[in-house]
Enzyme design. Sequence first.
Site, mmCIF file in Angstrom:
data_model
loop_
_atom_site.group_PDB
_atom_site.id
_atom_site.type_symbol
_atom_site.label_atom_id
_atom_site.label_comp_id
_atom_site.label_asym_id
_atom_site.label_seq_id
_atom_site.Cartn_x
_atom_site.Cartn_y
_atom_site.Cartn_z
ATOM 1 N N SER A 235 4.989 -3.434 -12.322
ATOM 2 C CA SER A 235 6.328 -3.935 -12.627
ATOM 3 C C SER A 235 7.220 -4.165 -11.414
ATOM 4 O O SER A 235 8.328 -4.687 -11.552
ATOM 5 C CB SER A 235 7.045 -2.986 -13.597
ATOM 6 O OG SER A 235 7.260 -1.728 -13.017
ATOM 7 N N LYS A 280 15.206 1.561 -17.096
ATOM 8 C CA LYS A 280 15.390 0.927 -15.791
ATOM 9 C C LYS A 280 16.801 0.350 -15.667
ATOM 10 O O LYS A 280 17.422 0.431 -14.601
ATOM 11 C CB LYS A 280 14.331 -0.157 -15.585
ATOM 12 C CG LYS A 280 12.930 0.424 -15.505
ATOM 13 C CD LYS A 280 11.871 -0.644 -15.279
ATOM 14 C CE LYS A 280 10.500 -0.003 -15.139
ATOM 15 N NZ LYS A 280 9.441 -0.993 -14.850
#
Length: 340
Positions: A235, A280
């Site tokens: 990611s 996140k």
Amino acid sequence: MPVVALTALVSMDHIPGTEISLTVPYAAEGPGPTFNTLGEVDGEPVVDVEGVPVDETSGNLNMTTVSVRSNMTLAQALGRWLTTDDTLVPIEQVFPPNRSPEEIQESNQQAFTASEASATVAAMNYLDVPIQVAVVDVLPDSAAAGHVEPGDVVTAVDGAPVDMPGQVRQQVQAKQPGDEVVLGLERDGERIDRTVTLGEHPDDPAVALLGITMTSEPTEDMSVEYNLTDIGGPSAGMMFSLAVIDKLSPGELNGGKFVAGTGTISEDGTVGPIGGIVHKVRAAEEIGAELFLAPAANCAEAVSRDPEDLVVARVETLEDAIEQMENFAAGEAVDTCTAS
């Protein structure tokens, strides 16, 4: 006494005098550490570009991560559920039961290495810089062991020229275990061919496995290295790619702003979805980011907890990410994520 006994049991991780585990079959996911890809870690640049002049950068391009807590007692799991915004997920979502911790760690590291290679390819393609495929490692006892060495440059597969790791993977995956593949290599300035009989992938015996990890590097006298350790998964790809572009192009890609984000990156610059984006986004808010770059496929989830002091931008490609940063820095409209 029953209350005291229950309190003791929910806080123990095993029954005293036995090896019977009392941990719950769940993991807690929450905000993890973030890293400025334009900055340093342990005294080294997170993204290190050498061999060519590097442009001055400022502001932040922070990659974000998810922390995972496992082996929790019932009390610990309840505590995280009641007192934090962590998400409890079945443990098998994080640690598949048919794989050892070492296999999972190796898989995550391979995905991270692949994301670094894709980030370099996408950045070089954006900058029109020629690239080549370099071998990072050869898995012990794999098909490639004894034929391929770390540092080799893969120039061709079955006579077809290649310059991206994805091309090598595509050629190998088109074959069956037991098939032969001819690799064109460059080693110490010499061109050589090696014929390799492909093995079986440990997760799927029907899939052919060569057994090498690859990266992409410029053919010019330039090197791109990534110096983060103990981070897994794919990611960080988009943020790595943006940092490389920022260092190799004039001006500040982020306009000097504090930008964070996440997303996989394909060699063609496509930004892909990731897991745990709500955590996140929260991590980015907590460190003071002004703009968050989110994969389009994660948009609804990214804003599902209504971030207050953070603009969450929708991106599908590397070009989108750069355009959103330019618009934000200039005070112009940004293509923001919506909950629907």
